[in-house]
Motif scaffolding. Structure first.
Motif, mmCIF file in Angstrom:
data_model
loop_
_atom_site.group_PDB
_atom_site.id
_atom_site.type_symbol
_atom_site.label_atom_id
_atom_site.label_comp_id
_atom_site.label_asym_id
_atom_site.label_seq_id
_atom_site.Cartn_x
_atom_site.Cartn_y
_atom_site.Cartn_z
ATOM 1 N N UNK A 42 1.738 -4.200 -10.612
ATOM 2 C CA UNK A 42 1.856 -2.748 -10.592
ATOM 3 C C UNK A 42 0.799 -2.167 -9.678
ATOM 4 N N UNK A 43 1.227 -1.222 -8.867
ATOM 5 C CA UNK A 43 0.254 -0.501 -8.043
ATOM 6 C C UNK A 43 -0.670 0.285 -8.947
ATOM 7 N N UNK A 57 -3.899 9.096 -8.931
ATOM 8 C CA UNK A 57 -3.724 10.339 -9.681
ATOM 9 C C UNK A 57 -5.046 11.007 -10.008
ATOM 10 N N UNK A 70 6.917 10.805 -7.405
ATOM 11 C CA UNK A 70 7.202 9.401 -7.090
ATOM 12 C C UNK A 70 6.514 8.477 -8.105
ATOM 13 N N UNK A 71 5.257 8.789 -8.410
ATOM 14 C CA UNK A 71 4.496 7.959 -9.353
ATOM 15 C C UNK A 71 5.171 7.961 -10.726
ATOM 16 N N UNK A 72 5.701 9.124 -11.118
ATOM 17 C CA UNK A 72 6.328 9.234 -12.437
ATOM 18 C C UNK A 72 7.825 8.911 -12.406
ATOM 19 N N UNK A 73 8.335 8.604 -11.203
ATOM 20 C CA UNK A 73 9.752 8.324 -11.054
ATOM 21 C C UNK A 73 10.602 9.490 -11.552
ATOM 22 N N UNK A 104 7.379 9.162 -19.581
ATOM 23 C CA UNK A 104 6.730 7.879 -19.861
ATOM 24 C C UNK A 104 6.710 7.612 -21.369
#
Lengths: 470, 62
Positions: A10-11, A17, A369-372, A466
């Protein structure tokens, strides 16, 4: 398409953030300070005691904006871009996480110091030495993480954004360390090792390239990454971007002395700086042309992809900025507009028109993008866009007019050779322009608050998403 | 959370990747020539122009 397998790791999006949130926090403080000091110009009676004086709040505004908002956002976004373009996680994720805390400590110490009146008195480099030392450590650690990740990359080809990131990391390290060579005299006071003409030359070599690396090279790294990402259009010419990069790097570090035209700096140093400044129009416009030709494939995306206009208007103001800047370096132009509000208008068009649009555009892309997920509201993002655009244009244009007026009044002489206007006569003429500048600033800050709200709501939505998946 | 990876294809246009627009190339050459001419004209060791000399000249012209 890439054959790289996903899901192996995982990135480290958390570090990205945290940097973005920190930078927004410092940015809001610096924006409020900016609007307040703009009011003090035309309502000096409001000037407060101690940390509320103009002198302290001005340096707080400039330094917390440059190091808190811009640098914080850039480090976070550099991490984001680097892991994606090198196709691997950060080399030392724990050090990367540590830099977030170091960053906030450095800005807190430096910003508090400025409000308490502790300043190095070097333009764009006013934090006293303890904060500067923290920034140097932060920068070295960040450089180890970024450069190490690039060296150990899994994608052989290096996209242009990585070149701009490397240039920023190296340039800022060199100029920041050299301009911070000081002898401490206690915890809150230090003296630079360079004095007189040498000190001035080092200071503007630093000052010009601090702007050059943070607000130009770093922002170009973002531009080249997020324009294709947010429009779905590939960059028009790889060759053009590479030629523009190397000629920009070649010329930039020579240009600093154009801030010292008609001073005791040796004539030839001024001349080299001016010649290099004029040359810089071409590499700067290389990126402008590349940006326009990229979106020329389908201008309809200005309507359909809401982020397109952030990057295209951003590169447009960068284009204006990079003709204006070199022109200002010419002796005849400098003698009129230097030491006037014109320069204030120039730098704010860059910061509010180019950097603010590109950086907020990048954050609009990254957070969802991070949270899709999607951005909370495109409508609010568009409102933000039009407000910051309007505010910036009001700010820039009023300061250009005020600057030309100030320059003309300063140069006016009577037949017997005495000056026609006193300083307070010039200042009195400025008041309506300064009031309009505050109006522009308020509109701009209102736009930025829409941005902050939009990001916070997107984060809230993302966190709920999430939680529901967990 | 989505871990997206990038491909070079989305960043670099294939057909035009080696293009240099003519207008830009003209600008590039133009500013190089300007910079050389300016450097020669305003460097004391080459042209003899000096800042103080120019200042004194401007006083005579008044």
């Amino acid at each position: 398409m890439s054959v790289y397998k996903m899901g192996d790791y995982h990135y480290d999006n958390q570090t990205v953030r945290k940097f973005i949130y920190s930078s927004i926090f410092w940015g809001v403080l610096a924006l409020i300070a900016g609007v307040w000091i703009s009011i003090l110009f035309w309502a000096p009676g409001l000037n407060g005691p101690g940390w509320l004086t103009y002198g302290r709040l001005r340096s707080f505004h400039v330094n917390v904006m440059a190091f808190g908002l811009v640098l914080g956002a850039l480090i976070g976004i550099f991490y984001y871009i680097t892991i994606r373009l090198t196709k691997r996680p950060l080399l030392f994720p724990k050090i990367a996480r540590f830099t977030v805390y170091l960053f906030n400590l450095a800005i807190a110490v430096g910003g508090w110091g400025l409000l308490m009146g502790y300043t190095k008195s070097l333009a764009y480099n006013e934090f006293e030495w303890p904060a500067s030392l923290l920034i140097v450590i932060l920068w070295v650690l960040m450089a180890v993480v970024i450069l190490g990740t690039i060296i150990k990359r899994k994608e052989e080809q290096m996209y242009i954004s990585l070149w701009y990131i490397i240039a920023t990391v190296v340039t800022l390290a060199v100029i920041y360390v050299v301009n911070n060579l000081v002898v401490p005299a206690g915890l809150f006071k230090s003296y630079p090792v360079f004095a007189g003409v040498n000190g001035a030359n080092v200071e503007w070599w630093y000052g010009h390239n601090a702007v050059g690396s943070e607000l130009t090279m770093a922002t170009l790294a973002l531009f080249y990454y997020f324009l294709p990402k947010s429009t779905g259009l590939p960059i028009y010419s790889h060759r053009l971007s590479i030629i523009a990069f190397w000629s920009l790097i070649f010329a930039y570090l020579w240009a600093g002395a154009h801030h010292l035209v008609y001073t005791p700096i040796p004539d030839w140093i001024q001349t080299v700086a001016i010649a290099m400044s004029i040359f810089l129009i071409a590499p700067s416009w290389g990126s402008v042309v590349n940006g326009f030709y990229t979106v020329r494939e389908d201008w309809g995306r200005m309507r359909t992809h809401y982020l397109t206009k952030f990057f295209i208007l951003g590169i447009t103001f960068y284009g204006i900025q990079t003709v204006q800047g070199p022109t200002q370096a010419l002796r005849v132009v400098s003698s009129l507009i230097h030491y006037t509000d014109w320069v204030v208008g120039h730098v704010h068009m860059g910061a509010m028109g180019w950097d603010a649009l590109v950086i907020t555009g990048a954050i609009y892309y990254i957070i969802p993008k991070i949270y899709d997920t999607e951005i909370y509201s495109e409508k609010i993002a568009n409102t933000h866009f039009w407000l910051v655009l309007t505010g910036q244009i009001i700010y820039s244009i009023t300061m250009w007019i005020a600057g030309i007026q100030e320059g003309a009044m300063q140069k006016a002489v009577n037949p017997d050779g005495t000056l026609k206007y006193t300083w307070d006569q010039i200042v009195a003429k400025d008041i309506p322009y300064w009031q309009f500048r505050t109006l522009g600033g308020v509109i701009f800050v209102a736009g930025m608050l829409f941005f902050v709200y939009n990001i916070l709501m997107t984060v809230r939505k993302g966190n709920a998403l999430v939680a529901s998946k967990a | 959370m989505a871990d997206d990876v990038d491909s070079q294809e989305e960043f670099e246009a294939k057909e035009t990747s080696k293009a240099l627009p003519g207008g830009w190339l003209l600008l590039f050459i133009g500013v190089i020539l300007f910079a050389i001419v300016y450097f020669i004209a305003y460097t004391p060791a080459i042209s003899g122009w000096t800042q103080t000399g120019a200042y004194e000249q401007s006083l005579h012209n008044k």
